[in-house]
Design a protein around this motif. Structure first.
Motif, PDB file in Angstrom:
ATOM      1  N   GLU A  86       0.855  -1.189   0.000  1.00 50.28           N
ATOM      2  CA  GLU A  86       0.000   0.000   0.000  1.00 50.28           C
ATOM      3  C   GLU A  86       0.895   1.244   0.000  1.00 50.28           C
ATOM      4  O   GLU A  86       1.141   1.849   1.037  1.00 50.28           O
ATOM      5  CB  GLU A  86      -0.913   0.002   1.231  1.00 50.28           C
ATOM      6  N   ILE A  87       1.368   1.600  -1.151  1.00 48.98           N
ATOM      7  CA  ILE A  87       2.272   2.735  -1.272  1.00 48.98           C
ATOM      8  C   ILE A  87       1.459   4.018  -1.421  1.00 48.98           C
ATOM      9  O   ILE A  87       0.643   4.144  -2.334  1.00 48.98           O
ATOM     10  CB  ILE A  87       3.237   2.555  -2.453  1.00 48.98           C
ATOM     11  N   ARG A  88       1.673   4.954  -0.497  1.00 46.88           N
ATOM     12  CA  ARG A  88       0.952   6.219  -0.507  1.00 46.88           C
ATOM     13  C   ARG A  88       1.959   7.343  -0.749  1.00 46.88           C
ATOM     14  O   ARG A  88       2.910   7.513   0.038  1.00 46.88           O
ATOM     15  CB  ARG A  88       0.231   6.445   0.823  1.00 46.88           C
ATOM     16  N   PRO A  89       1.771   8.130  -1.811  1.00 52.11           N
ATOM     17  CA  PRO A  89       2.737   9.186  -2.150  1.00 52.11           C
ATOM     18  C   PRO A  89       2.966  10.189  -1.022  1.00 52.11           C
ATOM     19  O   PRO A  89       4.055  10.770  -0.918  1.00 52.11           O
ATOM     20  CB  PRO A  89       2.100   9.870  -3.372  1.00 52.11           C
ATOM     21  N   LYS A  90       1.977  10.407  -0.173  1.00 52.84           N
ATOM     22  CA  LYS A  90       2.137  11.395   0.898  1.00 52.84           C
ATOM     23  C   LYS A  90       2.998  10.871   2.059  1.00 52.84           C
ATOM     24  O   LYS A  90       3.496  11.665   2.856  1.00 52.84           O
ATOM     25  CB  LYS A  90       0.771  11.808   1.432  1.00 52.84           C
ATOM     26  N   LEU A  91       3.113   9.564   2.149  1.00 51.57           N
ATOM     27  CA  LEU A  91       3.904   8.972   3.238  1.00 51.57           C
ATOM     28  C   LEU A  91       5.317   8.692   2.725  1.00 51.57           C
ATOM     29  O   LEU A  91       5.529   7.818   1.891  1.00 51.57           O
ATOM     30  CB  LEU A  91       3.251   7.688   3.743  1.00 51.57           C
ATOM     31  N   LYS A  92       6.278   9.456   3.246  1.00 56.35           N
ATOM     32  CA  LYS A  92       7.652   9.350   2.770  1.00 56.35           C
ATOM     33  C   LYS A  92       8.592   9.043   3.941  1.00 56.35           C
ATOM     34  O   LYS A  92       8.214   9.137   5.110  1.00 56.35           O
ATOM     35  CB  LYS A  92       8.082  10.650   2.084  1.00 56.35           C
ATOM     36  N   HIS A  93       9.807   8.693   3.594  1.00 54.71           N
ATOM     37  CA  HIS A  93      10.836   8.375   4.587  1.00 54.71           C
ATOM     38  C   HIS A  93      11.615   9.643   4.926  1.00 54.71           C
ATOM     39  O   HIS A  93      12.828   9.742   4.712  1.00 54.71           O
ATOM     40  CB  HIS A  93      11.769   7.292   4.046  1.00 54.71           C
ATOM     41  N   SER A 120       8.551   0.857   7.721  1.00 58.71           N
ATOM     42  CA  SER A 120       8.030   0.439   6.417  1.00 58.71           C
ATOM     43  C   SER A 120       8.085  -1.065   6.277  1.00 58.71           C
ATOM     44  O   SER A 120       8.888  -1.740   6.931  1.00 58.71           O
ATOM     45  CB  SER A 120       8.835   1.088   5.281  1.00 58.71           C
ATOM     46  N   MET A 121       7.235  -1.570   5.396  1.00 61.42           N
ATOM     47  CA  MET A 121       7.262  -2.998   5.062  1.00 61.42           C
ATOM     48  C   MET A 121       8.273  -3.251   3.959  1.00 61.42           C
ATOM     49  O   MET A 121       8.367  -2.473   2.992  1.00 61.42           O
ATOM     50  CB  MET A 121       5.890  -3.481   4.597  1.00 61.42           C
ATOM     51  N   ALA A 122       9.049  -4.313   4.107  1.00 63.26           N
ATOM     52  CA  ALA A 122       9.940  -4.730   3.030  1.00 63.26           C
ATOM     53  C   ALA A 122       9.100  -5.386   1.941  1.00 63.26           C
ATOM     54  O   ALA A 122       8.111  -6.065   2.219  1.00 63.26           O
ATOM     55  CB  ALA A 122      10.982  -5.706   3.558  1.00 63.26           C
ATOM     56  N   VAL A 123       9.466  -5.164   0.702  1.00 68.19           N
ATOM     57  CA  VAL A 123       8.748  -5.734  -0.438  1.00 68.19           C
ATOM     58  C   VAL A 123       9.588  -6.849  -1.040  1.00 68.19           C
ATOM     59  O   VAL A 123      10.726  -6.626  -1.474  1.00 68.19           O
ATOM     60  CB  VAL A 123       8.433  -4.660  -1.494  1.00 68.19           C
ATOM     61  N   ALA A 124       9.019  -8.055  -1.050  1.00 60.44           N
ATOM     62  CA  ALA A 124       9.734  -9.219  -1.573  1.00 60.44           C
ATOM     63  C   ALA A 124       9.441  -9.392  -3.049  1.00 60.44           C
ATOM     64  O   ALA A 124       8.335  -9.097  -3.513  1.00 60.44           O
ATOM     65  CB  ALA A 124       9.311 -10.466  -0.813  1.00 60.44           C
ATOM     66  N   PRO A 125      10.415  -9.876  -3.822  1.00 58.58           N
ATOM     67  CA  PRO A 125      10.152 -10.161  -5.247  1.00 58.58           C
ATOM     68  C   PRO A 125       9.281 -11.403  -5.377  1.00 58.58           C
ATOM     69  O   PRO A 125       9.106 -12.172  -4.440  1.00 58.58           O
ATOM     70  CB  PRO A 125      11.552 -10.393  -5.807  1.00 58.58           C
ATOM     71  N   ALA A 126       8.736 -11.596  -6.553  1.00 59.95           N
ATOM     72  CA  ALA A 126       7.908 -12.778  -6.806  1.00 59.95           C
ATOM     73  C   ALA A 126       8.756 -14.037  -6.716  1.00 59.95           C
ATOM     74  O   ALA A 126       9.868 -14.093  -7.244  1.00 59.95           O
ATOM     75  CB  ALA A 126       7.254 -12.673  -8.181  1.00 59.95           C
ATOM     76  N   LEU A 127       8.241 -15.061  -6.031  1.00 62.32           N
ATOM     77  CA  LEU A 127       8.940 -16.335  -5.902  1.00 62.32           C
ATOM     78  C   LEU A 127       8.459 -17.307  -6.960  1.00 62.32           C
ATOM     79  O   LEU A 127       7.388 -17.142  -7.553  1.00 62.32           O
ATOM     80  CB  LEU A 127       8.700 -16.915  -4.508  1.00 62.32           C
ATOM     81  N   ASP A 186      15.142   9.486   0.867  1.00 58.59           N
ATOM     82  CA  ASP A 186      14.139   9.531  -0.207  1.00 58.59           C
ATOM     83  C   ASP A 186      14.318   8.414  -1.228  1.00 58.59           C
ATOM     84  O   ASP A 186      13.435   8.174  -2.054  1.00 58.59           O
ATOM     85  CB  ASP A 186      14.167  10.890  -0.907  1.00 58.59           C
ATOM     86  N   TYR A 187      15.443   7.733  -1.170  1.00 60.23           N
ATOM     87  CA  TYR A 187      15.663   6.596  -2.076  1.00 60.23           C
ATOM     88  C   TYR A 187      14.574   5.536  -1.906  1.00 60.23           C
ATOM     89  O   TYR A 187      14.216   4.828  -2.857  1.00 60.23           O
ATOM     90  CB  TYR A 187      17.046   5.996  -1.793  1.00 60.23           C
ATOM     91  N   LEU A 188      14.007   5.419  -0.697  1.00 58.10           N
ATOM     92  CA  LEU A 188      13.013   4.388  -0.410  1.00 58.10           C
ATOM     93  C   LEU A 188      11.592   4.827  -0.758  1.00 58.10           C
ATOM     94  O   LEU A 188      10.683   3.992  -0.781  1.00 58.10           O
ATOM     95  CB  LEU A 188      13.073   4.014   1.079  1.00 58.10           C
ATOM     96  N   ASP A 189      11.397   6.110  -1.016  1.00 59.68           N
ATOM     97  CA  ASP A 189      10.048   6.609  -1.310  1.00 59.68           C
ATOM     98  C   ASP A 189       9.501   5.980  -2.576  1.00 59.68           C
ATOM     99  O   ASP A 189      10.192   5.851  -3.599  1.00 59.68           O
ATOM    100  CB  ASP A 189      10.069   8.136  -1.470  1.00 59.68           C
ATOM    101  N   GLY A 190       8.239   5.565  -2.502  1.00 57.35           N
ATOM    102  CA  GLY A 190       7.576   4.968  -3.652  1.00 57.35           C
ATOM    103  C   GLY A 190       7.918   3.516  -3.894  1.00 57.35           C
ATOM    104  O   GLY A 190       7.367   2.881  -4.797  1.00 57.35           O
ATOM    105  N   LYS A 191       8.825   2.961  -3.065  1.00 65.29           N
ATOM    106  CA  LYS A 191       9.221   1.563  -3.230  1.00 65.29           C
ATOM    107  C   LYS A 191       8.726   0.684  -2.087  1.00 65.29           C
ATOM    108  O   LYS A 191       8.598  -0.529  -2.252  1.00 65.29           O
ATOM    109  CB  LYS A 191      10.738   1.450  -3.335  1.00 65.29           C
ATOM    110  N   HIS A 192       8.499   1.283  -0.919  1.00 65.38           N
ATOM    111  CA  HIS A 192       8.092   0.518   0.255  1.00 65.38           C
ATOM    112  C   HIS A 192       6.927   1.219   0.944  1.00 65.38           C
ATOM    113  O   HIS A 192       6.804   2.446   0.890  1.00 65.38           O
ATOM    114  CB  HIS A 192       9.269   0.367   1.235  1.00 65.38           C
ATOM    115  N   THR A 193       6.107   0.411   1.621  1.00 65.56           N
ATOM    116  CA  THR A 193       4.924   0.919   2.296  1.00 65.56           C
ATOM    117  C   THR A 193       5.284   1.507   3.645  1.00 65.56           C
ATOM    118  O   THR A 193       5.673   0.775   4.561  1.00 65.56           O
ATOM    119  CB  THR A 193       3.885  -0.194   2.488  1.00 65.56           C
ATOM    120  N   VAL A 194       5.145   2.814   3.787  1.00 66.42           N
ATOM    121  CA  VAL A 194       5.317   3.462   5.082  1.00 66.42           C
ATOM    122  C   VAL A 194       4.016   3.269   5.870  1.00 66.42           C
ATOM    123  O   VAL A 194       2.965   3.739   5.461  1.00 66.42           O
ATOM    124  CB  VAL A 194       5.633   4.962   4.922  1.00 66.42           C
TER     125      VAL A 194
END
Length: 344
Positions: free
Chosen positions: A83-90, A97-104, A125-133
């Motif tokens: 659930e990535i929300r643009p307003k929630l940033k690091h 934040s939740m870690a996002v695992a690749p497809a197994l 900001d490197y993590l913004d848009g990649k992980h769920t805050v």
């Protein structure tokens, strides 16, 4: 809506973004409720970046969502979409934040399971848009400072175990699924889920021993090394050999002291089976130490206490009751007697 993480470095209070990320927060809270995170290790710590936990195997490849635990037969329940929300940033230290695992293999998509991380610096900001805050640390920033300063190996795992001891749910707005009670353990686990060989949390690797204890350990190590050397050259049948407890080792003898002299002096403590001053095989000169074998251990003990530092032929002798391996270093092939009391 908050949870309290009691860690080995201190407490962390996390406020959750239940309205912006309801599915993520529900997953996190229900995993907390079934003690999923209890005794989990912070297995990946990167200074001024993040600290990661939530994998029971502490490998970075484990972990699953609460829905996978509730329905083990489902092949796609291990992860759920982030659930990535643009307003929630690091933007601030302590962002959760939740870690996002690749497809197994065998799964249609990756996503979020149970692994999460906490940022250890501002403006990542490197993590913004990649992980769920989905949360922020509101109490325990000093604990994050301690976490940021830990020593880690080449894989980022702390050398000293840092674990989540316990999780306390301060507020949970989500109703429990009916199946949750079936998988909830009766109590918190008492054993870590991974087989860690790290330094224990209550162990101080920099602690120093008292000088006497260090000297005792040093002597034991030196004796063991000497015994191992003698085993290799054939002077001992095996390195951990130990003589009988009824044998006295006597040293600092006067070179003129003879076998019969010692036997006469020590015979007042009990029957002596063997008394031998060790001599050089080639010259016959005394090496100034001897072995005395008593019939009974009690007699040897009495002689040990009574004869320490006693004058014999104008020399103060030294007596040792339980012979350590180190005196064997004196017993090389060219000087050992034909028969010794510890030999069968």
């Amino acid at each position: 809506m908050s949870v309290l993480l009691e860690t080995t470095l201190g407490d962390l209070v996390i406020d959750l973004e239940v309205e912006a990320c309801p599915k993520t927060c529900e997953n996190f809270l229900k995993l907390c409720k079934v003690y999923y995170y209890n005794l989990n290790a912070f297995f990946n710590v990167s200074k001024d970046f993040l600290a990661q936990a939530g994998d029971p195997s502490a490998t970075g490849t484990g972990g699953e969502s609460i829905w996978s635990l509730l329905d083990p037969q489902s092949s796609n329940a291990r992860y759920f979409p982030p659930e990535i929300r643009p307003k929630l940033k690091h933007t601030s230290k302590g962002t959760v934040s939740m870690a996002v695992a690749p497809a197994l293999e065998g799964h249609t998509a990756g996503g979020c399971g149970s692994q999460f991380f906490v940022t250890l610096a501002d403006n990542i900001d490197y993590l913004d848009g990649k992980h769920t805050v989905f949360g922020h640390v509101v109490e325990g920033l000093d604990t994050l400072d301690k976490l940021n300063d830990v020593f880690v190996d080449k894989d980022g795992r702390p050398f000293k175990d840092i674990r989540i001891r316990h999780v306390v749910i301060l507020d949970d707005p989500f109703p429990d699924p009916p199946e949750l009670a079936k998988i909830q353990p009766p109590s918190s686990p008492t054993r870590a889920p991974d087989n860690s060989t790290r330094i224990a949390e209550d162990e101080d690797p920099l602690a120093t021993l008292p000088e006497e204890e260090e000297e005792r350990i040093r002597r034991e190590k030196a004796a063991a090394a000497s015994a191992l050397t003698l085993e290799m050259v054939g002077d001992l049948p095996f390195a951990n050999v130990r003589p009988p407890e009824n044998v006295l080792f006597v040293c600092k003898l006067n070179p003129v002291t003879r076998d019969e002299d010692l036997e006469l002096i020590f015979s007042r403590f009990g029957t002596i089976m063997s008394c031998q001053v060790i001599r050089d095989k080639r010259t016959g000169d005394s090496l100034q130490y001897a072995f005395i074998e008593f019939d009974r251990r009690e007699d040897a003990e009495q002689a040990y206490f009574k004869m320490q530092n006693v004058l014999v032929d104008d020399r103060r002798i030294w007596v040792d009751l339980y012979l350590s391996p180190s005196p064997f270093a004196l017993m090389r092939a060219d000087v050992r007697p034909a028969h010794s009391p510890w030999q069968e």
